[in-house]
Scaffold this active site. Structure first.
Site, mmCIF file in Angstrom:
data_model
loop_
_atom_site.group_PDB
_atom_site.id
_atom_site.type_symbol
_atom_site.label_atom_id
_atom_site.label_comp_id
_atom_site.label_asym_id
_atom_site.label_seq_id
_atom_site.Cartn_x
_atom_site.Cartn_y
_atom_site.Cartn_z
ATOM 1 C CG MET A 46 62.719 43.578 40.147
ATOM 2 S SD MET A 46 64.262 42.691 39.278
ATOM 3 C CE MET A 46 63.677 42.628 37.558
ATOM 4 C CD GLU A 49 35.368 49.386 37.609
ATOM 5 O OE1 GLU A 49 36.043 49.086 38.642
ATOM 6 O OE2 GLU A 49 34.065 49.748 37.926
ATOM 7 C CG PHE A 101 26.167 58.230 45.025
ATOM 8 C CD1 PHE A 101 26.954 57.835 46.120
ATOM 9 C CD2 PHE A 101 25.622 57.120 44.100
ATOM 10 C CE1 PHE A 101 27.185 56.505 46.415
ATOM 11 C CE2 PHE A 101 26.209 55.992 44.324
ATOM 12 C CZ PHE A 101 26.792 55.577 45.457
ATOM 13 C CD GLN A 102 28.941 55.269 42.502
ATOM 14 O OE1 GLN A 102 28.264 55.102 41.261
ATOM 15 N NE2 GLN A 102 29.165 54.316 42.976
ATOM 16 C CE LYS A 110 21.391 57.527 34.872
ATOM 17 N NZ LYS A 110 21.277 56.957 36.262
HETATM 18 C C1 TPP Z 1 51.866 48.088 41.093
HETATM 19 C C2 TPP Z 1 53.212 48.132 41.587
HETATM 20 N N1 TPP Z 1 53.310 47.741 42.772
HETATM 21 C C3 TPP Z 1 54.706 47.695 43.325
HETATM 22 C C4 TPP Z 1 55.851 47.390 42.265
HETATM 23 C C5 TPP Z 1 57.092 47.258 42.566
HETATM 24 N N2 TPP Z 1 57.751 46.199 42.295
HETATM 25 C C6 TPP Z 1 58.283 45.813 40.995
HETATM 26 S S1 TPP Z 1 58.685 44.244 40.817
HETATM 27 C C7 TPP Z 1 58.022 43.733 42.327
HETATM 28 C C8 TPP Z 1 57.990 42.312 42.761
HETATM 29 C C9 TPP Z 1 57.391 41.380 41.715
HETATM 30 O O1 TPP Z 1 57.074 40.352 42.515
HETATM 31 P P1 TPP Z 1 56.123 39.119 41.517
HETATM 32 O O2 TPP Z 1 55.108 39.546 41.035
HETATM 33 O O3 TPP Z 1 56.171 37.769 42.428
HETATM 34 O O4 TPP Z 1 57.134 38.654 40.520
HETATM 35 P P2 TPP Z 1 58.893 38.329 40.467
HETATM 36 O O5 TPP Z 1 59.516 39.654 40.390
HETATM 37 O O6 TPP Z 1 59.141 37.370 41.763
HETATM 38 O O7 TPP Z 1 59.016 37.529 39.107
HETATM 39 C C10 TPP Z 1 57.563 44.804 42.936
HETATM 40 C C11 TPP Z 1 56.967 44.583 44.152
HETATM 41 C C12 TPP Z 1 55.347 47.388 40.903
HETATM 42 N N3 TPP Z 1 56.168 47.552 39.732
HETATM 43 N N4 TPP Z 1 54.026 47.670 40.583
#
Ligand code: TPP
Lengths: 565, 174
Positions: A480, A55, A117-118, A167
Site C-alpha cells: 500500500m 501481549e 521494577f516493571q 499485586k
Molecule cells: C503498525 C503499522 N505500521 C505502519 C503502517 C503503515 N502501512 C500501511 S499499509 C502498509 C504496507 C503493508 O504492506 P503489506 O503488509 O506487505 O501489505 P500489502 O499492502 O502489500 O497488501 C504500511 C507500512 C501501518 N498501517 N501499521
C-alpha cells in the site's frame, strides 16, 4: 444475592470473569500477575486460557473474539512491558468500538510511584484510549470493578476497559460475592429517542428521490441486521456500507450497492455525490469515508443516527442528527416508511456497477496473465468458501482487496482494523475469531509485511491446534505504501521492498501445513486445498509485485475525484 | 473565532476523572487558562470549571466528548457573560508601600482589598473580583515596584440560573 465466601483476590477475579460468562482469556504471564496464573492453574476446567506469544497478540485476539462473537473479549498481561504491549490493541479497540476488558498486573500498592521494577503508569497511559479504566488496590474491590468493566465495555457504544490490579490485591483475601452492574447514575448507555426527529426523518425519506442508506458497524453492534433489511426493503432504499459495516448485509441482497470510501465501489461513491438524502446509521463519517468533507454529498440532506452524541456533527454538517440505538431507531423508522419506486436511481446504480466492471475489475491483475493478482485471489477464495467464511484481514492492499472482492452471507464475517489501521492485527485477530466461533471457517488474509508484524503467533496456533486458514499475499513490498509512492511520489520506492524468508518453511517449523503457489493456473487448486485442509493451513501466494488497488479516492480529495487506474 | 469559553462539568468524585477531561484539551492542543475542581453543593459530586480560548466549534466538540465519560453527570459550556465569575487573589507587597503619609486603610480601600498578614518586611493583601479587576490591581502594584508575589484562585463561578435545581433533576433522572 450470592453467598459470600473468603477467597484470594486472584480467585475473586476468576470467579468474577466466570460470573460474566467470560470463560476464555488470552494472556501472557509475568511477575505481577503470577498470583492470577496460580489461580488459573486450579480453574483450568472452568476457564480456558490461551497463551499467546506476545501481549499484542493477546489483545488483538481478544478483539477478534469480540468482533466474531459479539461478546466481551478478555486479555491478561503483567505490569510494565506486558501492559504497554497492550497499548496498540487498546487504541485499536477504542477507534473500532470493540468491547474488550484488559486486565493488567501492577506493582504492590505500597510501591506505586516508586519506579519499582516493571512499574508503568497504565491508568494514565490508557486514559485517552479507553472508554473507562480503573486501578484496583485491594482484593475487596475486584468483583465490583470487573462488574463495572463488563457493563461499560459492552453497553452503549462499546469500547475497551483497562483494569489494573496491584499485586497485593491479588494475594490478599476478601469476602467474595458477585453482583453484575446494570446501572450507573452518571452513565446512560441507551439514549431516549426523540420521536419528533423520527417523524421528520420518515417524511424526509418518503419524499426523497435519490435516498442512500449508509451503514456502519453500529448495525452489527446493535444486532440490527434483520431490522435494517426489513426497513430498506419496505422503503426500497439502496444500502451502502462502510469498511466496518461490511457483512452486516449479504452482498447478494438486491438493495446492496457496495462499499463506500477511499477504496469503495464506484456506485456507492457516485451515488453519495448524486444523492438527495443520506440516511447514515451506526457510522461516523471518518475521513476515509467522506474524502474532502466540503464537497461531500453536495446535493444531499443528511440524517445521522448514532448512539454516540459526540459523533453527531463531529466531522460534517448534519441536517437531522438523531441520538439513538440503531435497532430501536430503525424499528421506529420502519413503521412510517413507504415504498417508493425510484427506478432511475436503481438504474444509476447498475450503470455505475457496469462502469466499475468495465473500467476497473475487467482490467485488474496482470495483463500478460503471468502473475497472480490479489484481486483474483480474493474473488476465487470467496467462491471456494461459498461466501460463508469469516475473513480477517491485515492492513494495506490485502485489506482493501479483501473488502472489495470478498462476498458474505453472514454478519460479523469481516474483521479488520478500520480506524487505527494496525498492521499485525490480522493473524492474532483471526486466532481470537476462530477461538470464539470454532464451528466457522476463519481465513486470515495478510500481506507479507503485516504477517511478519505478529508472525510469532504461529506458535499459539500450533499449541492450540486451532484449524485456522492463513493466506499470505507475498508481493515482496509494503504494497500500500508502494502504491502511494507510485501515484504520489514519482515511484520513488523508498524503503518499501522486503527481502522475505521462506514462509512455507516457517509455517512447517511450527508444524502447520503450508504450501506456496505462484502460477495463476494453479491458484484454484491451491485455494481448494486450503479450504479442504483439516487443521491449520498456510498458503503463501506469490502475487504481482506492483499491483494497485482501484477504484481510489486520493486522500483528502472529493469523492467525485475517483480514479480508476 | 477564538474567545474564552468556560466549561462546567459535574462528575462523580472519582479518581482519574480530571485526567480524562484534560486529555480532551491536550489532544487538540488547547491550553487550559484556568482550572478549578472542588466539591459541588451536593456531596460526592465534583464541579469542574475550565476556562480556555478556543472556537465555538471546538468547545462544542469538547463538551460532547466530555459528556460521554462514564463519570460525568452533566456538562455545558458558557461564555463569560452567562456566568457570575469571581477570583480571589493574594498580593504580597513590600511594607515600604505603606510607609508614606497615606493611611493603610485608604490604600486598601482604593484597591477594594483587605489585609490578611502584616510583617515588618511585607504585607499580604487579599482581593476578590473579576479577572480584569484582579489583573488591574496586579498591574498597579507591579508598576509601583512593590509587588513581591502574586497568586490567584482561578474562576469561582455561579450560573445566573440556579444550578442546584439542574443537579437535583439530573440525579433523579440518570
Ligand atoms: C503498525 C503499522 N505500521 C505502519 C503502517 C503503515 N502501512 C500501511 S499499509 C502498509 C504496507 C503493508 O504492506 P503489506 O503488509 O506487505 O501489505 P500489502 O499492502 O502489500 O497488501 C504500511 C507500512 C501501518 N498501517 N501499521
Amino acid at each position: 444475592m450470592a453467598n459470600t465466601k473468603k477467597v484470594k483476590g486472584a480467585e475473586a477475579l476468576l470467579l468474577s470473569l466466570i460470573a460474566e460468562g467470560a470463560d476464555i482469556i488470552f494472556g501472557y504471564p509475568g511477575g505481577q500477575v503470577i498470583p492470577v496464573y496460580d489461580s488459573l492453574y486450579d480453574y483450568s476446567t472452568r476457564i480456558r486460557h490461551i497463551l499467546t506469544r506476545h501481549e499484542q497478540g493477546a489483545v488483538h485476539a481478544a478483539q477478534g473474539f469480540a468482533r466474531a462473537t459479539g461478546k466481551v473479549g478478555v486479555c491478561l498481561a503483567t505490569s510494565g512491558p506486558g501492559a504497554t504491549n497492550f497499548i496498540t490493541g487498546i487504541a485499536d479497540a477504542m477507534l473500532d468500538s470493540t468491547p474488550i476488558v484488559c486486565i493488567t498486573g501492577q506493582v504492590p500498592a505500597a510501591m506505586l510511584g516508586s519506579d519499582a521494577f516493571q512499574e508503568a503508569d497504565m491508568v494514565s497511559m490508557t486514559t485517552p484510549i479507553t472508554k473507562w479504566n480503573f486501578q484496583v488496590t485491594s482484593a475487596s474491590e475486584i468483583p465490583g470493578a470487573i462488574a463495572k468493566a463488563f457493563y461499560i465495555a459492552r453497553s452503549g457504544r462499546p469500547g475497551p476497559v483497562v483494569i489494573d490490579i496491584t499485586k497485593n490485591a491479588q494475594i490478599e483475601e476478601a469476602e467474595f460475592s458477585y453482583e453484575p452492574c446494570t446501572y450507573l447514575r452518571s452513565y446512560l448507555p441507551t439514549p431516549i429517542i426523540d420521536h419528533s426527529a423520527i417523524d421528520s426523518a420518515i417524511d424526509m425519506i418518503n419524499s426523497a428521490a435519490k435516498p442512500l442508506l449508509i451503514i456502519g458497524q453500529g448495525i452489527k453492534l446493535s444486532n440490527a441486521e434483520q431490522e435494517l433489511i426489513l426497513f430498506a426493503e419496505r422503503g426500497n432504499l439502496p444500502i451502502a456500507s462502510t469498511l466496518m459495516g461490511i457483512s452486516a448485509v449479504p452482498n447478494n441482497h438486491p438493495l446492496f450497492i457496495g462499499n463506500l470510501g477511499m477504496h469503495g465501489n464506484v456506485a456507492a461513491n457516485r451515488m453519495t455525490q448524486d444523492s438527495d438524502l443520506i440516511i447514515a446509521i451506526g457510522m461516523r463519517f471518518s475521513d476515509r469515508i467522506t474524502g474532502d468533507v466540503k464537497s461531500y454529498a453536495p446535493n444531499a440532506k443528511i440524517i445521522h443516527i448514532d448512539i454516540d452524541l459526540a459523533e453527531l456533527g463531529k466531522n460534517l454538517r448534519v441536517d437531522l442528527p438523531i441520538k439513538a440505538d440503531a435497532k430501536e431507531a430503525i424499528q421506529l423508522l420502519t413503521e412510517g416508511i413507504k415504498h417508493v419506486e425510484r427506478a432511475d436511481w436503481f438504474t444509476f446504480a447498475s450503470d455505475m456497477d457496469a462502469e466499475e466492471k468495465r473500467e476497473v475489475t475487467d482490467n485488474c491483475g496482470d495483463p500478460k496473465g503471468e502473475y497472480i493478482s490479489m484481486a483474483q485471489v480474493v474473488q476465487q477464495l470467496a467462491i471456494a468458501e461459498e461466501s460463508n467464511a469469516i475473513i480477517v484481514t491485515d492492513v494495506g492492499q490485502n485489506q482493501m482487496f479483501s473488502a472489495l472482492y470478498s462476498r458474505f452471507n453472514h454478519t460479523r464475517s469481516f474483521i479488520t482494523s478500520g480506524g487505527l489501521g494496525t498492521m499485525g492485527y490480522g493473524l492474532p485477530a483471526a486466532i481470537g475469531a476462530k477461538v470464539g466461533v470454532p464451528e466457522r471457517e476463519v481465513v486470515a488474509i495478510m500481506g507479507d509485511g503485516g504477517f511478519q508484524m505478529n508472525i510469532q503467533e504461529l506458535g499459539t496456533i500450533m499449541q492450540e491446534n486451532l484449524g485456522l486458514k492463513m493466506i499470505v499475499l507475498n508481493n515482496s513490498f509494503l504494497g500500500m505504501v508502494r502504491q502511494w509512492q507510485e501515484l504520489f511520489f514519482d515511484a520513488r520506492y523508498s524503503f518499501t521492498n522486503l527481502a522475505n524468508p521462506d514462509f512455507v518453511a516457517i509455517a512447517k517449523a511450527y508444524n502447520i501445513n503450508a504450501a506456496q503457489v505462484s502460477s495463476p493456473a494453479e491458484l484454484n487448486k491451491a485455494l481448494e486445498e486450503l479450504v479442504n485442509a483439516e487443521g491449520s493451513y498456510l498458503l503463501e501466494i506469490r502475487v504481482m509485485a506492483q499491483e494497485n488497488i482501484f477504484p481510489m479516492v486520493p486522500a483528502g480529495a472529493s469523492l467525485s475525484k475517483l480514479i480508476y487506474k | 473565532m477564538n474567545k474564552e469559553y468556560i466549561l462546567i462539568a459535574f462528575t462523580e468524585n472519582q479518581i482519574g476523572v480530571l485526567n480524562r477531561i484534560t486529555t480532551c484539551y491536550l489532544r487538540r492542543k488547547i491550553n487550559i487558562e484556568s482550572l478549578k475542581v472542588s466539591e459541588s453543593s451536593i456531596k460526592g459530586i465534583s464541579m469542574f470549571v475550565i476556562s480556555s480560548y478556543t472556537s465555538l466549534e471546538t468547545i462544542t466538540k469538547i463538551t460532547k466528548h466530555v459528556s460521554n465519560f462514564v463519570e460525568v453527570l452533566e456538562v455545558s459550556y458558557y461564555d463569560s457573560n452567562d456566568l457570575i465569575t469571581q477570583e480571589i487573589a493574594l498580593y504580597k507587597v513590600a511594607s515600604d508601600m505603606f510607609s508614606g503619609s497615606e493611611r493603610v486603610d485608604t490604600i486598601l480601600n482604593q484597591f477594594g482589598a483587605r489585609m490578611v498578614e502584616l510583617t515588618p518586611k511585607y504585607i499580604v493583601i487579599e482581593k476578590t473580583g473579576t479577572r480584569e479587576e484582579i489583573e488591574a490591581t496586579r498591574d498597579k502594584l507591579d508598576q509601583s515596584g512593590n509587588l513581591i508575589e502574586f497568586t490567584r484562585s482561578g474562576s469561582v463561578v455561579l450560573h445566573r440560573k440556579s444550578i442546584d435545581k439542574i443537579l437535583n433533576n439530573l440525579i433523579q433522572n440518570k
